[in-house]
Enzyme design. Structure first.
Site, PDB file in Angstrom:
ATOM      1  N   PHE A 125      19.910  -5.406   3.956  1.00 31.01           N
ATOM      2  CA  PHE A 125      20.328  -4.581   5.092  1.00 31.01           C
ATOM      3  C   PHE A 125      21.065  -5.430   6.137  1.00 31.01           C
ATOM      4  O   PHE A 125      21.867  -4.913   6.903  1.00 31.01           O
ATOM      5  CB  PHE A 125      19.120  -3.937   5.774  1.00 31.01           C
ATOM      6  CG  PHE A 125      18.425  -2.859   4.973  1.00 31.01           C
ATOM      7  CD1 PHE A 125      18.652  -2.687   3.623  1.00 31.01           C
ATOM      8  CD2 PHE A 125      17.509  -2.014   5.595  1.00 31.01           C
ATOM      9  CE1 PHE A 125      17.990  -1.705   2.890  1.00 31.01           C
ATOM     10  CE2 PHE A 125      16.853  -1.023   4.884  1.00 31.01           C
ATOM     11  CZ  PHE A 125      17.087  -0.871   3.532  1.00 31.01           C
ATOM     12  N   ASP A 165      13.784   4.203  15.280  1.00 28.10           N
ATOM     13  CA  ASP A 165      15.159   4.634  15.509  1.00 28.10           C
ATOM     14  C   ASP A 165      15.268   5.143  16.947  1.00 28.10           C
ATOM     15  O   ASP A 165      15.115   6.331  17.223  1.00 28.10           O
ATOM     16  CB  ASP A 165      15.529   5.733  14.506  1.00 28.10           C
ATOM     17  CG  ASP A 165      16.971   6.220  14.671  1.00 28.10           C
ATOM     18  OD1 ASP A 165      17.683   5.691  15.552  1.00 28.10           O
ATOM     19  OD2 ASP A 165      17.372   7.135  13.925  1.00 28.10           O
ATOM     20  N   HIS A 200      -6.413 -12.842   8.187  1.00 24.02           N
ATOM     21  CA  HIS A 200      -7.840 -12.523   8.099  1.00 24.02           C
ATOM     22  C   HIS A 200      -8.532 -13.507   7.163  1.00 24.02           C
ATOM     23  O   HIS A 200      -8.210 -13.589   5.978  1.00 24.02           O
ATOM     24  CB  HIS A 200      -8.036 -11.092   7.590  1.00 24.02           C
ATOM     25  CG  HIS A 200      -9.459 -10.628   7.660  1.00 24.02           C
ATOM     26  ND1 HIS A 200      -9.904  -9.482   7.039  1.00 24.02           N
ATOM     27  CD2 HIS A 200     -10.552 -11.142   8.293  1.00 24.02           C
ATOM     28  CE1 HIS A 200     -11.194  -9.321   7.270  1.00 24.02           C
ATOM     29  NE2 HIS A 200     -11.608 -10.324   8.022  1.00 24.02           N
ATOM     30  N   ASP A 220      24.716   3.352  16.502  1.00 29.71           N
ATOM     31  CA  ASP A 220      23.410   3.947  16.257  1.00 29.71           C
ATOM     32  C   ASP A 220      22.563   2.884  15.562  1.00 29.71           C
ATOM     33  O   ASP A 220      22.883   2.456  14.452  1.00 29.71           O
ATOM     34  CB  ASP A 220      23.556   5.195  15.392  1.00 29.71           C
ATOM     35  CG  ASP A 220      22.259   5.993  15.287  1.00 29.71           C
ATOM     36  OD1 ASP A 220      21.260   5.590  15.919  1.00 29.71           O
ATOM     37  OD2 ASP A 220      22.247   7.016  14.571  1.00 29.71           O
ATOM     38  N   TYR A 254      -9.673  -1.088   2.109  1.00 28.86           N
ATOM     39  CA  TYR A 254      -9.312  -1.119   3.525  1.00 28.86           C
ATOM     40  C   TYR A 254      -9.106   0.268   4.106  1.00 28.86           C
ATOM     41  O   TYR A 254      -8.607   1.176   3.441  1.00 28.86           O
ATOM     42  CB  TYR A 254      -8.049  -1.969   3.750  1.00 28.86           C
ATOM     43  CG  TYR A 254      -8.393  -3.361   4.214  1.00 28.86           C
ATOM     44  CD1 TYR A 254      -8.829  -3.588   5.516  1.00 28.86           C
ATOM     45  CD2 TYR A 254      -8.322  -4.446   3.353  1.00 28.86           C
ATOM     46  CE1 TYR A 254      -9.174  -4.866   5.939  1.00 28.86           C
ATOM     47  CE2 TYR A 254      -8.667  -5.719   3.767  1.00 28.86           C
ATOM     48  CZ  TYR A 254      -9.096  -5.917   5.068  1.00 28.86           C
ATOM     49  OH  TYR A 254      -9.448  -7.172   5.498  1.00 28.86           O
ATOM     50  N   HIS A 287      -6.550 -13.750   3.468  1.00 28.39           N
ATOM     51  CA  HIS A 287      -5.410 -12.876   3.194  1.00 28.39           C
ATOM     52  C   HIS A 287      -4.676 -12.555   4.484  1.00 28.39           C
ATOM     53  O   HIS A 287      -5.215 -12.686   5.587  1.00 28.39           O
ATOM     54  CB  HIS A 287      -5.848 -11.581   2.499  1.00 28.39           C
ATOM     55  CG  HIS A 287      -6.852 -10.779   3.265  1.00 28.39           C
ATOM     56  ND1 HIS A 287      -8.199 -11.066   3.270  1.00 28.39           N
ATOM     57  CD2 HIS A 287      -6.709  -9.691   4.060  1.00 28.39           C
ATOM     58  CE1 HIS A 287      -8.845 -10.198   4.025  1.00 28.39           C
ATOM     59  NE2 HIS A 287      -7.954  -9.347   4.525  1.00 28.39           N
ATOM     60  N   GLU A 335      26.840  -7.112  10.319  1.00 29.53           N
ATOM     61  CA  GLU A 335      27.656  -6.046  10.887  1.00 29.53           C
ATOM     62  C   GLU A 335      27.512  -6.023  12.404  1.00 29.53           C
ATOM     63  O   GLU A 335      26.483  -6.420  12.956  1.00 29.53           O
ATOM     64  CB  GLU A 335      27.230  -4.696  10.311  1.00 29.53           C
ATOM     65  CG  GLU A 335      27.634  -4.486   8.867  1.00 29.53           C
ATOM     66  CD  GLU A 335      27.293  -3.086   8.387  1.00 29.53           C
ATOM     67  OE1 GLU A 335      28.204  -2.262   8.263  1.00 29.53           O
ATOM     68  OE2 GLU A 335      26.105  -2.816   8.152  1.00 29.53           O
ATOM     69  N   ASP A 351       0.792  -1.222   0.000  1.00 29.96           N
ATOM     70  CA  ASP A 351       0.000   0.000   0.000  1.00 29.96           C
ATOM     71  C   ASP A 351       0.825   1.274   0.000  1.00 29.96           C
ATOM     72  O   ASP A 351       0.324   2.340  -0.349  1.00 29.96           O
ATOM     73  CB  ASP A 351      -0.961  -0.012   1.189  1.00 29.96           C
ATOM     74  CG  ASP A 351      -2.088  -1.017   0.992  1.00 29.96           C
ATOM     75  OD1 ASP A 351      -2.409  -1.311  -0.172  1.00 29.96           O
ATOM     76  OD2 ASP A 351      -2.642  -1.510   1.986  1.00 29.96           O
ATOM     77  N   GLU A 411      24.091  -8.084  13.415  1.00 38.67           N
ATOM     78  CA  GLU A 411      22.784  -7.966  12.781  1.00 38.67           C
ATOM     79  C   GLU A 411      22.147  -9.334  12.562  1.00 38.67           C
ATOM     80  O   GLU A 411      20.926  -9.476  12.693  1.00 38.67           O
ATOM     81  CB  GLU A 411      22.923  -7.224  11.450  1.00 38.67           C
ATOM     82  CG  GLU A 411      23.260  -5.751  11.600  1.00 38.67           C
ATOM     83  CD  GLU A 411      23.433  -5.044  10.273  1.00 38.67           C
ATOM     84  OE1 GLU A 411      23.305  -3.809  10.248  1.00 38.67           O
ATOM     85  OE2 GLU A 411      23.700  -5.723   9.247  1.00 38.67           O
TER      86      GLU A 411
END
Length: 752
Positions: free
Chosen positions: A652, A518, A673, A662, A460, A509, A656, A375, A561
């Site tokens: 991503f 963050d 649903h 940060d 929706y 669905h 690391e 969306d 990560e």
């Protein structure tokens, strides 16, 4: 002496005084809008928040005028652009780099230049493409720079462009003028088509490989709530050519059968080689899909009001409430977002924002079985709807207008598209009744601030909330409502959902929502710590022959990560938090815990050719190093080319180190649903709510809500009917005046 007239006059006088007091107390209690600062106050904290402020309508117009005069190519209004023309698709705020903003906010640095991000479709070029420009400085633009290659590693192919409203309009014209007339008997006798009684809904993505732009369009009766009125006809349109005269039908589906085109379908119908299921024509109000109440109005529902006015303030894009402060905004693609979130004056998060809302459908009809709606590509902010006072938000909430520029050269104003209000949740935040030893009661009402917007994307409606509690907790929540999507019920349809009406299959669905969080807990540099429990066997020290199973604490610092990426259905530590380098009074690292509320269905198998485009949904939580070049978990271009995603979140996560860095938490919540009878006329929010909590974890030395002025405490020996002892005893006086409710207004149907 007859005292009756004197008493009557005295009573009238008291009533007049009481009424005047009520008027004074309620004069400012009408629906409120935010205040805007004059330029000379922009160096205050309220003014500093303007670094995150959405573009004004005038700034958007300035960007458009600048681009029209400085690109050297003609720009057509996107509302009427042909695919082979150039146009401005949308304009939004270019959020400055975090390091620049923190220098400005925390270290007295220069205010970052105010800039816009403009997305342009260049169809009238030898190599059509999508280009993104940063334009600035605002409000008087003097430069632009192409950031496409920097952001995406090269040009963005033109076929990835999100579909403009005008393209849907052109496809509608193609169906009406060229496709439907090629099956006249079928359309007239089975569909009872009169040129207006059918509505088409798009599926997405559009094909099976990069470069495809083939879209299934599902036909419904064009009535109120048409999403649950399928007629059994679906058409696959190839609109990949930039020349609309070259558009063509690739397939047609009707009632379980596939046809090469409408001509072949017409032939099968005329020759009686087709199984026909004629749908009874519904009245204009949709009959069973109508949302018109089936009961007469009765006594009004309960209302909330503030006895002495609001306890929060809204100035420009900054909100203050009970120790909280934050800036808010509305992205065209991702919707509601927060910046510089502070509690007790200390920043706890730099950014909290919605990233994407995904729905993956199943059906035995072609559009339903191939639909994976992303969306954000359609625009969660673009389709933010005006709010109805008293239903969408409390009647006396503060309402904020927003502006957006998309599919047009002119900005559009959406009145009352964000609301802000304090809500008494009707339960204690904490309490204790002591009937042992000393006799007392202590408690605190759970009154929280809510920031809300509602996006209506097709069928929706998503109710987006950020909720701020007095104990320092913050909640992100989404509630889903609106109409279920449906398919035409035929064959083995009940394998893919429930029958909702005579020909209506409510199709199974999933819903997945992704957030960017963050956190900056007592500073930018944080680590990720996981805690949980394990039982250990021990001998009772006072009775060594006896064994005790006792729970103990387990603790682990997640260093990389890869360790911090938790697959959707995997077991995740029950306590997981961002830990700072500072400690509280008791020697613990100050932290904020992430607690996810989700009942997600299964993710698309990773073997799927399009899974990388939605690979953020693999993880219920993934924590990565924060990078300016990884601002979002997805891209608006992924919807129309998920096979070669412009942004693949899985990239991503590359092991690391995340200790003392940060960090960003990417949170996914969702639910499965399976539409059922009670989704008619449409879906309710109850049970369809997911999200996350951020909770202080040893961040303070004790619960900060103990300093709330709302606290109540009295003992058995005190006069708890006295206002001085118990503020609840004052309510008959302080809350005796009803507010002045202004006339109801709504601007949702203007300038459609």
């Amino acid at each position: 002496m007859n005292l009756k007239p004197v008493l009557i006059l005295l009573g009238l006088a008291l009533a007049t005084i009481f009424a005047l007091v009520c008027v004074l107390l309620t004069r400012e209690r009408s629906p409120r809008s935010c205040q805007h600062l004059p330029p000379e106050q922009e160096d205050t904290e309220d003014g500093q928040s303007l670094v995150f402020a959405d573009l004004t309508a005038e700034e958007m117009s300035q960007v458009v005028r600048y681009l029209q005069g400085h690109l050297g190519v003609p720009l057509v209004d996107a509302s009427r652009a042909e695919p082979a023309e150039n146009c401005i698709a949308w304009v939004d705020l270019q959020v400055p780099a975090k390091a620049e903003v923190l220098r400005f906010l925390d270290a007295g640095g220069a205010r970052p230049p105010r800039e816009a991000l403009a997305v342009l479709y260049f169809g009238k070029q030898p190599e059509p493409n999508i280009t993104e420009y940063v334009v600035g400085p605002l409000p008087r633009p003097a430069y632009h720079r192409d950031v496409t290659a920097h952001k995406y590693g090269g040009k963005v192919p033109y076929h990835r462009r999100p579909t403009l409203a005008v393209e849907y309009k052109q496809i509608g014209g193609f169906l009406k003028s060229q496709v439907f007339p090629s099956a006249p008997a079928f359309m007239q006798q089975v569909m009872e088509y009169d040129g207006t009684n059918l509505a088409a809904v798009t599926a997405a993505p559009r094909g099976f490989q990069s470069g495809d732009r083939l879209t299934w369009f599902v036909l419904f009766q064009n009535v109120s709530g048409f999403f649950v009125h399928p007629v059994g006809l679906e058409v696959l349109v190839d609109h990949s050519s930039l020349d609309t005269s070259q558009w063509a039908v690739s397939r047609v589906f009707y009632n379980g059968q596939y046809y090469r085109d409408m001509v072949q379908l017409e032939s099968a119908y005329v020759q009686g080689r087709m199984s026909v299921e004629k749908v009874r024509r519904a009245p204009w109000d949709g009959d069973f899909s109508s949302m018109k109440p089936r009961a007469a109005a009765a006594a009004p529902f309960p209302l909330q009001f503030e006895p002495q006015g609001p306890r929060y303030s809204v100035r420009n894009n900054r909100v203050l409430f009970q120790g909280w402060s934050f800036a808010f905004g509305m992205s065209v693609s991702t919707g509601l977002r927060l910046f510089d979130i502070r509690h007790k004056g200390e920043r706890v998060a730099y950014e909290i924002s919605v990233q994407e809302a995904l729905s993956v459908y199943g059906s035995n009809c072609p559009a339903g079985m191939s639909t994976r709606y992303m969306d954000g590509s359609f625009g969660l902010g673009r389709y933010t709807s005006p709010l109805v006072p008293g239903v969408d938000c409390p009647y006396l909430a503060t309402y904020v207008d927003t502006h957006s520029l998309s599919d047009s050269l002119r900005p559009k104003k959406r009145k009352a598209s964000i609301c802000i209000f304090e809500q008494n949740l009707g339960s204690p935040l904490r309490r204790h009744y002591s009937n042992l030893q000393s006799l007392y009661y202590g408690g605190l009402v759970n009154s929280a601030l809510v920031l809300r917007s509602i996006a209506t994307v097709g069928n929706y409606d998503y109710v987006w909330d950020f909720i701020f509690y007095q104990n320092g907790a913050l909640e992100g929540k989404v509630q889903a409502t609106g109409y279920p999507s449906s398919s035409f019920l035929h064959g083995d349809g009940l394998r893919y959902g429930n029958r909702l009406w005579e020909h209506t299959l409510g199709t199974i669905h999933t819903h997945f929502v992704n957030y960017k969080v963050d956190l900056d807990v007592a500073g930018v540099k944080n680590s990720l710590v996981a805690q949980d429990m394990a039982f250990e066997m021990a001998r009772a020290p006072w009775s060594p022959e006896q064994q005790i199973e006792r729970p103990r604490l387990t603790k682990k610092v997640l260093d990389t990560e890869d360790q911090a990426a938790f697959q959707l259905q995997s077991k995740m530590p029950r306590y997981i938090y961002f830990a700072s380098n500072s400690k509280n009074k008791w020697g613990h690292q100050r932290g904020y815990r992430i607690q996810i509320s989700s009942s997600a269905g299964d993710h698309v198998p990773e073997a799927s050719s399009m899974e990388r485009a939605i690979s953020w949904a693999r993880y219920q939580l993934a924590v990565t190093r924060r990078k300016e070049e990884e601002p979002t978990s997805t891209s608006i271009y992924n919807q129309n080319d998920p096979w070669t995603p412009t942004v693949a979140f899985a990239d991503f996560i590359n092991n690391e180190t995340i200790t003392n860095e940060d960090l960003v938490a990417w949170i996914t919540a969702g639910f499965l649903h399976i539409p059922h009878a009670e989704d008619i006329p449409n879906t309710v929010t109850v049970g369809n709510s997911v999200g996350f909590l951020l909770r202080p974890y040893n961040y303070y030395d004790l619960d900060p809500s103990i300093y709330s002025p709302d606290g109540v405490f009295f003992t058995s020996e005190q006069d708890f009917t006295s206002c001085e002892i118990n503020p609840l005893a004052c309510l008959p006086k302080t809350a005796s005046c009803l507010p002045n409710f202004p006339p109801f207004t709504y601007d949702g149907f203007r300038n459609m």
